[in-house]
Design an enzyme around this catalytic site. Structure first.
Site, PDB file in Angstrom:
ATOM      1  CE  LYS A  13      -7.033  -7.852  -2.487  1.00 60.01           C
ATOM      2  NZ  LYS A  13      -5.680  -7.760  -3.028  1.00 60.01           N
ATOM      3  NE  ARG A  88      -3.914 -11.325   3.007  1.00 58.74           N
ATOM      4  CZ  ARG A  88      -3.651 -10.220   1.972  1.00 58.74           C
ATOM      5  NH1 ARG A  88      -4.945  -9.603   2.960  1.00 58.74           N
ATOM      6  NH2 ARG A  88      -3.703  -9.178   1.640  1.00 58.74           N
ATOM      7  NE  ARG A 127       0.741  -0.313  -2.971  1.00 58.62           N
ATOM      8  CZ  ARG A 127      -0.051  -1.132  -2.738  1.00 58.62           C
ATOM      9  NH1 ARG A 127      -1.895  -1.497  -1.903  1.00 58.62           N
ATOM     10  NH2 ARG A 127       0.577  -2.814  -1.838  1.00 58.62           N
ATOM     11  NE  ARG A 160       1.065  -1.276   1.261  1.00 59.53           N
ATOM     12  CZ  ARG A 160       0.049  -2.313   0.628  1.00 59.53           C
ATOM     13  NH1 ARG A 160      -1.265  -1.905   1.104  1.00 59.53           N
ATOM     14  NH2 ARG A 160      -0.255  -4.005   1.192  1.00 59.53           N
ATOM     15  NE  ARG A 171       2.104  -7.786  -0.722  1.00 63.82           N
ATOM     16  CZ  ARG A 171       1.794  -6.260  -1.310  1.00 63.82           C
ATOM     17  NH1 ARG A 171       2.599  -5.427  -1.292  1.00 63.82           N
ATOM     18  NH2 ARG A 171       0.847  -5.742  -0.956  1.00 63.82           N
TER      19      ARG A 171
HETATM   20  P1  AP5 Z   1      -4.727  -1.354  -4.568  1.00 58.21           P
HETATM   21  O1  AP5 Z   1      -6.263  -0.777  -5.039  1.00 58.21           O
HETATM   22  O2  AP5 Z   1      -4.177  -0.379  -3.530  1.00 58.21           O
HETATM   23  O3  AP5 Z   1      -4.156  -2.750  -4.720  1.00 58.21           O
HETATM   24  P2  AP5 Z   1      -4.827  -4.067  -3.464  1.00 58.21           P
HETATM   25  O4  AP5 Z   1      -5.633  -4.872  -4.598  1.00 58.21           O
HETATM   26  O5  AP5 Z   1      -6.271  -3.542  -2.575  1.00 58.21           O
HETATM   27  O6  AP5 Z   1      -3.409  -3.939  -3.523  1.00 58.21           O
HETATM   28  P3  AP5 Z   1      -3.094  -4.684  -1.623  1.00 58.21           P
HETATM   29  O7  AP5 Z   1      -1.584  -4.628  -2.528  1.00 58.21           O
HETATM   30  O8  AP5 Z   1      -3.874  -3.567  -0.356  1.00 58.21           O
HETATM   31  O9  AP5 Z   1      -3.497  -5.698  -1.117  1.00 58.21           O
HETATM   32  P4  AP5 Z   1      -3.067  -6.880  -0.183  1.00 58.21           P
HETATM   33  O10 AP5 Z   1      -3.560  -7.687  -0.495  1.00 58.21           O
HETATM   34  O11 AP5 Z   1      -1.427  -7.750  -1.060  1.00 58.21           O
HETATM   35  O12 AP5 Z   1      -2.766  -6.379   0.460  1.00 58.21           O
HETATM   36  P5  AP5 Z   1      -3.365  -6.062   2.314  1.00 58.21           P
HETATM   37  O13 AP5 Z   1      -3.834  -4.496   2.401  1.00 58.21           O
HETATM   38  O14 AP5 Z   1      -4.503  -6.626   1.954  1.00 58.21           O
HETATM   39  O15 AP5 Z   1      -3.816  -1.145  -5.686  1.00 58.21           O
HETATM   40  C1  AP5 Z   1      -2.440  -1.128  -6.060  1.00 58.21           C
HETATM   41  C2  AP5 Z   1      -1.960  -0.195  -6.890  1.00 58.21           C
HETATM   42  O16 AP5 Z   1      -2.171  -0.102  -7.915  1.00 58.21           O
HETATM   43  C3  AP5 Z   1      -1.982   1.307  -6.765  1.00 58.21           C
HETATM   44  O17 AP5 Z   1      -0.987   1.638  -6.874  1.00 58.21           O
HETATM   45  C4  AP5 Z   1      -3.262   1.286  -7.450  1.00 58.21           C
HETATM   46  O18 AP5 Z   1      -3.606   2.943  -7.346  1.00 58.21           O
HETATM   47  C5  AP5 Z   1      -2.836   1.187  -8.739  1.00 58.21           C
HETATM   48  N1  AP5 Z   1      -4.057   0.559  -9.756  1.00 58.21           N
HETATM   49  C6  AP5 Z   1      -5.293   0.317  -8.952  1.00 58.21           C
HETATM   50  N2  AP5 Z   1      -6.133  -0.285 -10.395  1.00 58.21           N
HETATM   51  C7  AP5 Z   1      -5.672  -0.294 -11.258  1.00 58.21           C
HETATM   52  C8  AP5 Z   1      -6.052   0.023 -12.414  1.00 58.21           C
HETATM   53  N3  AP5 Z   1      -7.087  -0.555 -12.630  1.00 58.21           N
HETATM   54  N4  AP5 Z   1      -5.279   0.380 -13.706  1.00 58.21           N
HETATM   55  C9  AP5 Z   1      -3.932   0.639 -12.879  1.00 58.21           C
HETATM   56  N5  AP5 Z   1      -3.604   0.720 -12.078  1.00 58.21           N
HETATM   57  C10 AP5 Z   1      -4.110   0.363 -11.067  1.00 58.21           C
HETATM   58  O19 AP5 Z   1      -2.508  -6.414   3.642  1.00 58.21           O
HETATM   59  C11 AP5 Z   1      -1.171  -6.127   3.993  1.00 58.21           C
HETATM   60  C12 AP5 Z   1      -0.264  -7.400   4.465  1.00 58.21           C
HETATM   61  O20 AP5 Z   1      -1.225  -7.512   5.514  1.00 58.21           O
HETATM   62  C13 AP5 Z   1      -0.755  -8.874   3.970  1.00 58.21           C
HETATM   63  O21 AP5 Z   1       0.794  -9.224   3.022  1.00 58.21           O
HETATM   64  C14 AP5 Z   1      -0.769  -9.307   5.361  1.00 58.21           C
HETATM   65  O22 AP5 Z   1       0.722  -9.314   5.898  1.00 58.21           O
HETATM   66  C15 AP5 Z   1      -1.569  -8.317   6.352  1.00 58.21           C
HETATM   67  N6  AP5 Z   1      -3.000  -9.375   6.386  1.00 58.21           N
HETATM   68  C16 AP5 Z   1      -4.372  -8.450   5.475  1.00 58.21           C
HETATM   69  N7  AP5 Z   1      -5.449  -8.851   6.034  1.00 58.21           N
HETATM   70  C17 AP5 Z   1      -4.678 -10.156   6.058  1.00 58.21           C
HETATM   71  C18 AP5 Z   1      -5.384 -11.180   6.686  1.00 58.21           C
HETATM   72  N8  AP5 Z   1      -6.919 -11.351   6.591  1.00 58.21           N
HETATM   73  N9  AP5 Z   1      -5.077 -12.560   7.190  1.00 58.21           N
HETATM   74  C19 AP5 Z   1      -3.999 -12.161   7.182  1.00 58.21           C
HETATM   75  N10 AP5 Z   1      -2.773 -11.488   6.928  1.00 58.21           N
HETATM   76  C20 AP5 Z   1      -3.479 -10.054   6.389  1.00 58.21           C
END
Ligand code: AP5
Length: 216
Positions: A13, A88, A127, A160, A171
């Site tokens: 994402k 979420r 990552r 991270r 997660r």
């Molecule tokens: P990446 O693009 O970083 O993936 P992502 O989907 O953004 O993953 P996240 O882990 O950031 O999502 P998340 O929803 O768990 O975390 P968030 O930061 O929102 O890609 C991942 C890896 O794969 C990278 O190394 C990239 O290079 C590689 N890659 C990407 N595309 C690829 C492809 N096509 N092929 C190969 N490799 C690829 O949230 C973190 C924490 O914050 C949550 O756990 C929670 O505690 C809190 N939080 C955030 N939002 C909320 C909310 N709305 N409510 C409550 N808590 C929240």
């Protein structure tokens, strides 16, 4: 355009949101990024959120809602935005509707990135992120630059805290319990656009453009 990106952790994402938001000239609003920045600065919000983020749990509703509410009212978000990581769960989705209505806006599409659990684990465990510019890399799929090449930008690559094995497992559980029901919710409202997130990064980007292009 006003978009929500939905999908399991590590679905890509953030990677795709950075590219598309740049292209469309709209802010990429990642609640995860906002929370990590608050944690790094040890603000009151960051101190409260840290244990939830590290353990892969959802940060309490009121905290996240306030962050999104404030961010959507900033000047750069007046003509469009891309929300990554919010809503979420159904509670957050139901809160987003009146919030954007109050701003006189509407949601155009919710993009759901479909990726298998095995792929998620592979992506998250490899990552790496730059502390200076927040750019995301992957040890195998998009390796970080040689530290020497980065000297002028002072890149500092780290893993991270929530990309540990235990946190990844949690997660995924939280995702299937809390976030997965949003797929049906947005399908019913006719806003859902499903994109396969499982190919290489450029391939997913093309699929995303095509899916949105058909709907513009
Ligand atoms: P990446 O693009 O970083 O993936 P992502 O989907 O953004 O993953 P996240 O882990 O950031 O999502 P998340 O929803 O768990 O975390 P968030 O930061 O929102 O890609 C991942 C890896 O794969 C990278 O190394 C990239 O290079 C590689 N890659 C990407 N595309 C690829 C492809 N096509 N092929 C190969 N490799 C690829 O949230 C973190 C924490 O914050 C949550 O756990 C929670 O505690 C809190 N939080 C955030 N939002 C909320 C909310 N709305 N409510 C409550 N808590 C929240």
């Amino acid at each position: 355009m006003r978009l929500v990106f939905l999908g399991p952790p590590g679905a890509g994402k953030g990677t795709q949101a950075t590219r598309l938001a740049n292209e469309l000239g709209i802010p990429h609003i990642s609640t995860g990024e906002i929370l990590r920045a608050a944690i790094a600065r040890s603000t009151p919000t960051g101190i409260e959120a840290k244990a939830y983020v590290d353990g892969g749990e959802l940060v309490p509703f009121a905290i996240v809602l306030r962050l999104v509410e404030d961010r959507l009212q900033e000047d750069d978000a007046r003509d469009g935005w891309l929300l990554d990581g919010f809503p979420r769960n159904l509670e957050q989705a139901h809160a987003l509707e009146p919030l954007i209505e109050k701003l006189g806006q509407n949601l155009d599409h919710v993009v759901f990135f479909e990726v298998s659990d095995d792929e998620v684990v592979r992506r998250l465990s490899g990552r790496r992120v730059c502390k200076t510019c927040s750019e995301t890399f992957h040890l195998e799929f998009s390796p970080p630059p040689d530290p020497q090449d980065c000297a002028p930008r002072q890149c500092e690559i780290f893993q991270r805290s929530d990309d540990s094995e235990d946190s990844i497992r949690n997660r995924l559980e939280v995702y299937s319990r809390e976030t997965d029901p949003l797929v049906g919710h947005y399908q019913e409202s006719g806003l859902l656009v499903t994109v396969s997130g499982s190919g290489p990064i450029d391939e997913v980007e093309s699929a995303l453009r095509e899916a949105l292009g058909h709907r513009r």
